[in-house]
Design a protein around this motif. Sequence first.
Motif, PDB file in Angstrom:
ATOM      1  N   THR A 140      -0.896 112.831 -72.297  1.00 28.16           N
ATOM      2  CA  THR A 140       1.150 112.576 -72.140  1.00 28.16           C
ATOM      3  C   THR A 140       1.258 111.366 -70.868  1.00 28.16           C
ATOM      4  OG1 THR A 140       0.976 114.550 -70.740  1.00 28.16           O
ATOM      5  CG2 THR A 140       1.355 115.072 -72.644  1.00 28.16           C
ATOM      6  N   TRP A 156       9.077 110.877 -72.769  1.00 24.46           N
ATOM      7  CA  TRP A 156       8.713 112.145 -73.500  1.00 24.46           C
ATOM      8  C   TRP A 156       8.269 111.080 -75.037  1.00 24.46           C
ATOM      9  CZ3 TRP A 156      13.614 112.700 -70.476  1.00 24.46           C
ATOM     10  CH2 TRP A 156      14.361 112.079 -72.130  1.00 24.46           C
ATOM     11  N   ALA A 180       5.224 109.995 -75.007  1.00 25.96           N
ATOM     12  CA  ALA A 180       3.905 111.284 -74.815  1.00 25.96           C
ATOM     13  C   ALA A 180       3.487 111.665 -75.876  1.00 25.96           C
ATOM     14  CB  ALA A 180       4.582 112.059 -73.422  1.00 25.96           C
ATOM     15  N   SER A 190       0.205 111.908 -78.163  1.00 24.40           N
ATOM     16  CA  SER A 190      -0.166 113.358 -78.459  1.00 24.40           C
ATOM     17  C   SER A 190      -0.392 113.391 -79.553  1.00 24.40           C
ATOM     18  CB  SER A 190       0.141 114.070 -77.453  1.00 24.40           C
ATOM     19  OG  SER A 190       0.500 114.305 -76.339  1.00 24.40           O
TER      20      SER A 190
END
Length: 433
Positions: A246, A347, A350, A354
Amino acid sequence: MSRHTLLAGATLIALAAVVIQMVAGPPVLGWYLLAWALFAAALWLVRRVPERRLTALVVTGGIALATIGPATPPSSSTDSFRYAWDGRVQAAGISPYDHPPADPALRGLRDDWLFPADCGAEDLWPLPDGGCTRINRPTVPTIYPPVAQEYFLLVHWLSPDGSRHKPLQLGGWALAVLTSLALCRLVGARRAAYWAWCPAVPVEAVNNAHVDVLGVLLVVLAFGAVRARGPLLGAAVAAKLLPAATLPGALSGVLANGVDWRRAARIAVPAAFVVALSYLPYVLLSGTAVAGYLPGYLEEERYDGSGNRYAVLRLLMPDSWAPYAAILLLGLVVLAVLRRGDAERPWQGALLVSGSLLLLFTPGYSWYALLVVALAAMDGRWEWLGVPLAGAVAYATGPANVHGLASPFYAAAALAVLIGWAVRRHRLAEIRS
């Protein structure tokens, strides 16, 4: 109460009944697929439910599902037994990195729960000096990083004598519910339902008590904060390592116009400091042994290119190329996030890194994808939920099963992500035109 609300509630009740079956025994593919189908149906049904009415349904539904987890002993993983042992070892003033559970030097810490006298039961591991244990891989030291170790020690201190696995399950319950509440506050109940109602949460975060949920909560809190983002991400990395994926998201766009050294330092320096500080006490006690079993684990899991890792890439190229292709492609994804990522929506980057990591390396353990579930909730990208579904199928059919269903499900998850990206890109182009 609207028809959609009633239907969603009924679907959640059906989902709860299936989750009860999931935690009642070892993984059964049919129950997993049915649970995910009901989960998808519940998300579909609440699309038209007003946000003001949805919060109570999401929170109570999520709590109810999570509460199923502690109703039975861990159903499909023995990792929490190692957690309990690591907490016990630390409470005795010993570094968990210095001795494996099988070491005779720790014989005085053994009890009848983790080291039963009857070795005829399933899921027991033999000890070199005779006897057996519930702890997996008892001849190697722990793999878990320091913030996880501190969590294990805290749970041990708070646990009554003889409580066994239950405190770890209750800890997982608390972390899972806190994550749901944090997501409700940050992104609203509709997106929080991606996490709160996901079948992986009551099974992996609560029933099996995987410490990954601690890292997930820290990541969610980090992306909801500004000043504390770096330290929280550092703590998440020191809880389970995987949240390191992240960090590029937190640095989204840092290479957009040269190098924004100031912004990079605001994230990277505090994160690195927290990781180093958390490792320091254990390094002073154990030196380089703090790496634990991580190198051996990577070899055991066949990340050298054999086994069923890199399942999607191996459909497209020779097996021997797959590890190098995975590293190259992941590097390109990271570079794209650093150059073109949205700094206002970290995010999003991230999630991209991920999720891509799991699609490229295709691990066989479903709890690794808990982080992707939470990030998909933050970004509202439902198409990424195919990644944890693929992980669940891989685990239910055997993490090391070369001929299982992991490959087609991971391939389908990758295709869903690409289709979702294309559709969103097309819609954005139409809006701009």
